[in-house]
Design a protein around this motif. Sequence first.
Motif, PDB file in Angstrom:
ATOM      1  N   VAL A 165      -8.297   2.998  12.637  1.00  0.00           N
ATOM      2  CA  VAL A 165      -8.353   1.592  13.034  1.00  0.00           C
ATOM      3  C   VAL A 165      -9.189   0.839  11.998  1.00  0.00           C
ATOM      4  O   VAL A 165     -10.242   1.315  11.570  1.00  0.00           O
ATOM      5  CB  VAL A 165      -8.985   1.439  14.440  1.00  0.00           C
ATOM      6  N   SER A 166      -8.725  -0.342  11.604  1.00  0.00           N
ATOM      7  CA  SER A 166      -9.447  -1.154  10.631  1.00  0.00           C
ATOM      8  C   SER A 166     -10.661  -1.822  11.284  1.00  0.00           C
ATOM      9  O   SER A 166     -10.832  -1.759  12.508  1.00  0.00           O
ATOM     10  CB  SER A 166      -8.516  -2.216  10.045  1.00  0.00           C
ATOM     11  N   LEU A 167     -11.467  -2.488  10.470  1.00  0.00           N
ATOM     12  CA  LEU A 167     -12.655  -3.172  10.988  1.00  0.00           C
ATOM     13  C   LEU A 167     -12.313  -4.223  12.037  1.00  0.00           C
ATOM     14  O   LEU A 167     -13.097  -4.489  12.932  1.00  0.00           O
ATOM     15  CB  LEU A 167     -13.424  -3.839   9.844  1.00  0.00           C
ATOM     16  N   ASP A 168     -11.114  -4.814  11.918  1.00  0.00           N
ATOM     17  CA  ASP A 168     -10.708  -5.833  12.889  1.00  0.00           C
ATOM     18  C   ASP A 168      -9.889  -5.257  14.043  1.00  0.00           C
ATOM     19  O   ASP A 168      -9.257  -5.988  14.798  1.00  0.00           O
ATOM     20  CB  ASP A 168      -9.959  -6.981  12.209  1.00  0.00           C
TER      21      ASP A 168
ATOM     22  N   THR B  70      -4.465   1.391  11.053  1.00  0.00           N
ATOM     23  CA  THR B  70      -4.381   1.482   9.601  1.00  0.00           C
ATOM     24  C   THR B  70      -3.062   2.083   9.127  1.00  0.00           C
ATOM     25  O   THR B  70      -2.690   1.917   7.984  1.00  0.00           O
ATOM     26  CB  THR B  70      -5.512   2.360   9.042  1.00  0.00           C
ATOM     27  N   GLY B  71      -2.380   2.808   9.988  1.00  0.00           N
ATOM     28  CA  GLY B  71      -1.107   3.422   9.613  1.00  0.00           C
ATOM     29  C   GLY B  71      -1.282   4.666   8.759  1.00  0.00           C
ATOM     30  O   GLY B  71      -0.313   5.223   8.260  1.00  0.00           O
ATOM     31  N   ILE B  72      -2.495   5.151   8.619  1.00  0.00           N
ATOM     32  CA  ILE B  72      -2.760   6.279   7.727  1.00  0.00           C
ATOM     33  C   ILE B  72      -2.063   7.569   8.197  1.00  0.00           C
ATOM     34  O   ILE B  72      -1.729   8.415   7.395  1.00  0.00           O
ATOM     35  CB  ILE B  72      -4.277   6.488   7.539  1.00  0.00           C
ATOM     36  N   PHE B  73      -1.802   7.686   9.490  1.00  0.00           N
ATOM     37  CA  PHE B  73      -1.179   8.914   9.975  1.00  0.00           C
ATOM     38  C   PHE B  73       0.230   8.702  10.496  1.00  0.00           C
ATOM     39  O   PHE B  73       0.812   9.589  11.077  1.00  0.00           O
ATOM     40  CB  PHE B  73      -2.049   9.577  11.063  1.00  0.00           C
ATOM     41  N   GLU B  74       0.786   7.525  10.264  1.00  0.00           N
ATOM     42  CA  GLU B  74       2.169   7.285  10.659  1.00  0.00           C
ATOM     43  C   GLU B  74       3.098   7.888   9.619  1.00  0.00           C
ATOM     44  O   GLU B  74       2.758   7.988   8.454  1.00  0.00           O
ATOM     45  CB  GLU B  74       2.431   5.781  10.762  1.00  0.00           C
TER      46      GLU B  74
ATOM     47  N   TRP C   8     -10.583  11.624   8.301  1.00  0.00           N
ATOM     48  CA  TRP C   8      -9.862  10.344   8.304  1.00  0.00           C
ATOM     49  C   TRP C   8      -9.290  10.045   9.682  1.00  0.00           C
ATOM     50  O   TRP C   8      -9.338   8.917  10.145  1.00  0.00           O
ATOM     51  CB  TRP C   8      -8.723  10.368   7.300  1.00  0.00           C
ATOM     52  N   GLU C   9      -8.731  11.064  10.318  1.00  0.00           N
ATOM     53  CA  GLU C   9      -8.131  10.849  11.636  1.00  0.00           C
ATOM     54  C   GLU C   9      -9.186  10.404  12.643  1.00  0.00           C
ATOM     55  O   GLU C   9      -8.928   9.572  13.513  1.00  0.00           O
ATOM     56  CB  GLU C   9      -7.432  12.119  12.112  1.00  0.00           C
TER      57      GLU C   9
ATOM     58  N   VAL D 134       0.846  -1.184   0.000  1.00  0.00           N
ATOM     59  CA  VAL D 134       0.000   0.000   0.000  1.00  0.00           C
ATOM     60  C   VAL D 134       0.885   1.237   0.000  1.00  0.00           C
ATOM     61  O   VAL D 134       1.924   1.281   0.645  1.00  0.00           O
ATOM     62  CB  VAL D 134      -0.978   0.009   1.206  1.00  0.00           C
ATOM     63  N   VAL D 135       0.468   2.242  -0.764  1.00  0.00           N
ATOM     64  CA  VAL D 135       1.166   3.519  -0.824  1.00  0.00           C
ATOM     65  C   VAL D 135       0.192   4.594  -0.365  1.00  0.00           C
ATOM     66  O   VAL D 135      -0.935   4.678  -0.872  1.00  0.00           O
ATOM     67  CB  VAL D 135       1.675   3.814  -2.255  1.00  0.00           C
TER      68      VAL D 135
END
Length: 111
Positions: free
Chosen positions: A99-102, A106-110, A93-94, A23-24
């Motif tokens: 956090v994913s469904l599980d 998600t790493g979206i803000f790392e 988004w934040e 993923v990018v």
Amino acid sequence: MTLMFCAFLGDPLILRTYGNATVVHPRDEEWKELASLFPDHAGARNIFTLEIDLVTTSCGTGVPEMAVVRSRGETDLEPWYADMGERAVEAFWEKKNTVSLDGQPTGIFES
């Protein structure tokens, strides 16, 4: 990653591709180059690259016939994100997508 394609009209068919995906995110170096390969979409947040190593088909007779009524992306989603603006989208988004469904991050803000 597995991608599954189903024929909802015409002859029944299912096609699956299997491979390793990465993923990018917009913060990544590769984002600008990869994003330039696609139309600009407000709210775009990731691109997956998939190295396919297996493709299979199956009959698809269990897949129901369906019709597309309209694309909600063009009429609902795109204008909604565009009206929000980049900072409001990131705040959304934040709040909603860290956090994913599980329950995994998600790493979206790392960085």
